[in-house]
Design an enzyme around this catalytic site. Structure first.
Site, mmCIF file in Angstrom:
data_model
loop_
_atom_site.group_PDB
_atom_site.id
_atom_site.type_symbol
_atom_site.label_atom_id
_atom_site.label_comp_id
_atom_site.label_asym_id
_atom_site.label_seq_id
_atom_site.Cartn_x
_atom_site.Cartn_y
_atom_site.Cartn_z
ATOM 1 N N HIS A 166 67.934 68.617 35.343
ATOM 2 C CA HIS A 166 69.370 68.385 35.919
ATOM 3 C C HIS A 166 69.563 67.104 36.815
ATOM 4 O O HIS A 166 68.297 66.428 37.194
ATOM 5 C CB HIS A 166 69.255 69.613 36.770
ATOM 6 C CG HIS A 166 71.054 69.785 37.530
ATOM 7 N ND1 HIS A 166 71.408 69.049 38.281
ATOM 8 C CD2 HIS A 166 71.762 70.656 36.983
ATOM 9 C CE1 HIS A 166 72.733 69.364 38.642
ATOM 10 N NE2 HIS A 166 72.993 70.464 37.785
ATOM 11 N N SER A 220 82.202 70.674 36.319
ATOM 12 C CA SER A 220 83.416 70.934 37.016
ATOM 13 C C SER A 220 84.058 71.957 35.778
ATOM 14 O O SER A 220 85.309 71.992 35.802
ATOM 15 C CB SER A 220 84.396 69.894 37.309
ATOM 16 O OG SER A 220 83.707 69.345 38.337
ATOM 17 N N GLU A 223 75.833 66.980 30.649
ATOM 18 C CA GLU A 223 76.642 66.969 31.889
ATOM 19 C C GLU A 223 76.648 65.601 32.662
ATOM 20 O O GLU A 223 76.190 65.091 33.088
ATOM 21 C CB GLU A 223 75.707 67.693 33.223
ATOM 22 C CG GLU A 223 75.292 69.276 32.691
ATOM 23 C CD GLU A 223 75.205 69.954 33.732
ATOM 24 O OE1 GLU A 223 75.756 70.981 34.254
ATOM 25 O OE2 GLU A 223 74.223 69.645 34.497
ATOM 26 N N GLY A 264 80.563 68.609 40.183
ATOM 27 C CA GLY A 264 80.772 68.778 41.645
ATOM 28 C C GLY A 264 81.990 68.241 42.281
ATOM 29 O O GLY A 264 82.250 68.031 43.325
ATOM 30 N N GLU A 301 70.481 66.310 39.342
ATOM 31 C CA GLU A 301 70.085 66.313 40.848
ATOM 32 C C GLU A 301 68.330 66.362 40.814
ATOM 33 O O GLU A 301 67.901 65.548 41.979
ATOM 34 C CB GLU A 301 70.505 67.694 41.567
ATOM 35 C CG GLU A 301 71.940 67.538 41.717
ATOM 36 C CD GLU A 301 73.132 68.674 41.735
ATOM 37 O OE1 GLU A 301 72.004 70.001 41.863
ATOM 38 O OE2 GLU A 301 74.302 68.989 41.592
ATOM 39 N N ASN A 324 74.347 78.113 37.519
ATOM 40 C CA ASN A 324 73.433 77.411 38.192
ATOM 41 C C ASN A 324 73.664 77.462 39.759
ATOM 42 O O ASN A 324 74.694 76.947 40.333
ATOM 43 C CB ASN A 324 73.021 75.967 37.906
ATOM 44 C CG ASN A 324 72.421 75.354 38.657
ATOM 45 O OD1 ASN A 324 71.502 75.626 39.353
ATOM 46 N ND2 ASN A 324 72.638 73.807 38.492
ATOM 47 N N LYS A 369 72.289 76.612 42.162
ATOM 48 C CA LYS A 369 71.626 75.728 42.942
ATOM 49 C C LYS A 369 71.061 76.242 44.256
ATOM 50 O O LYS A 369 70.663 77.227 44.418
ATOM 51 C CB LYS A 369 72.825 74.442 43.207
ATOM 52 C CG LYS A 369 73.650 74.104 41.834
ATOM 53 C CD LYS A 369 74.215 72.972 42.513
ATOM 54 C CE LYS A 369 75.012 72.691 41.088
ATOM 55 N NZ LYS A 369 75.716 71.057 41.028
#
Ligand code: PEP
Length: 259
Positions: free
Chosen positions: A102, A220, A174, A180, A104, A10, A12
């Site tokens: 996701h 991660s 996730e 991250g 985000e 991904n 992003k």
């Protein structure tokens, strides 16, 4: 049940067209001589504006080792939806997967379970595969509600999806606190939650279909972690953010998921 692993990158909101081209060509060239049957399914998800250039470079390879994913889509076919991109438009670039849900998108863009469900249904109807993300916050983990939260996200995302179609979706577990942050979820614990996801899917779509669903871990993932993650019974691959932005680390992760 043997499920073909997936390693999905991904990207992003990184990489303009030239950078996307450089990255995908680097990955392509690094894996082009590896026996296809030994490789996991390799997927890259660039920004919308790089879909065409990445698509061309994957096709030029002619070897089918890399598949294209979009990072998002809208569920309506066309109309007055400023800023959105339909699934048919994604098909112009031979996009095979769409990442939805996701964290985000859920947290920054307020996407709801209902919207994610509409997207999942539209993606499946269009013949593409959704990669449906789910995951708990650190607060939810500390409150002990991880399993019920994840199960609820899965049930809502798959509402009204035919059991036979459920078998083909991809799920990415996730944990939000691992995305991250450099903090990877313990592999055994990730495997435990992924088993909860599989049990939830079995309740919705039957055990046989649930056994076919590929469930990835994301958060991660690094070259140093992938082997242990892939050694778990129910982890079928990885959704990779940061480490997918460099040829070397992404290729190491791909190799770590090889048969
Ligand atoms: C992601 O954003 O899906 C992700 C897993 O990111 P990272 O690998 O950087 O934690």
């Amino acid at each position: 049940m043997s499920r073909r692993p997936i390693i999905a990158g991904n990207w992003k909101m990184h990489n303009n067209r030239a950078q996307s081209e450089e990255l995908v060509c680097g990955i392509r060239d690094a894996i082009k001589s590896i026996d296809k049957d030994l490789l996991p399914e390799v997927v890259v998800a660039p920004v919308f504006t790089s879909l065409d250039v990445v698509s061309k470079n994957i096709c030029n390879c002619g070897c089918g080792r890399i598949q294209l994913a979009a990072q998002n889509c809208y569920y309506e076919a066309k109309g007055a939806f400023t800023g959105e991109v339909s699934i048919d438009m994604l098909k112009d670039f031979d996009t095979k997967f769409v990442i939805i849900g996701h964290s985000e998108r859920r947290q920054i863009f307020s996407e709801t379970d209902e919207m994610i469900n509409k997207k999942a249904i539209a993606i499946i109807e269009a013949g593409l595969t959704p990669i449906i993300c789910c995951g708990e916050t650190l607060e939810q983990r500390e409150l002990g509600v991880t399993d019920s939260h994840i199960a609820s996200q899965i049930v809502k995302a798959l509402e009204n999806v035919k059991p036979s179609d459920v078998a083909n979706v991809v799920i990415a577990y996730e944990p939000i606190w691992a995305i991250g942050t450099g903090k990877t979820c313990d592999s055994a614990e990730a495997n435990r939650v992924i088993k909860v996801i599989r049990t939830t899917i079995a309740q919705i779509a039957g055990k046989d279909n649930a056994e076919k669903v590929r469930i990835l871990y994301g958060g991660s993932v690094k070259p140093e972690t992938i082997k242990e993650q892939m050694a778990q019974s129910d982890i079928d691959g990885a959704l990779v953010g940061g480490a997918s932005l460099k040829v070397d680390s992404f290729v190491e992760i791909i190799k770590g998921a090889m048969k």
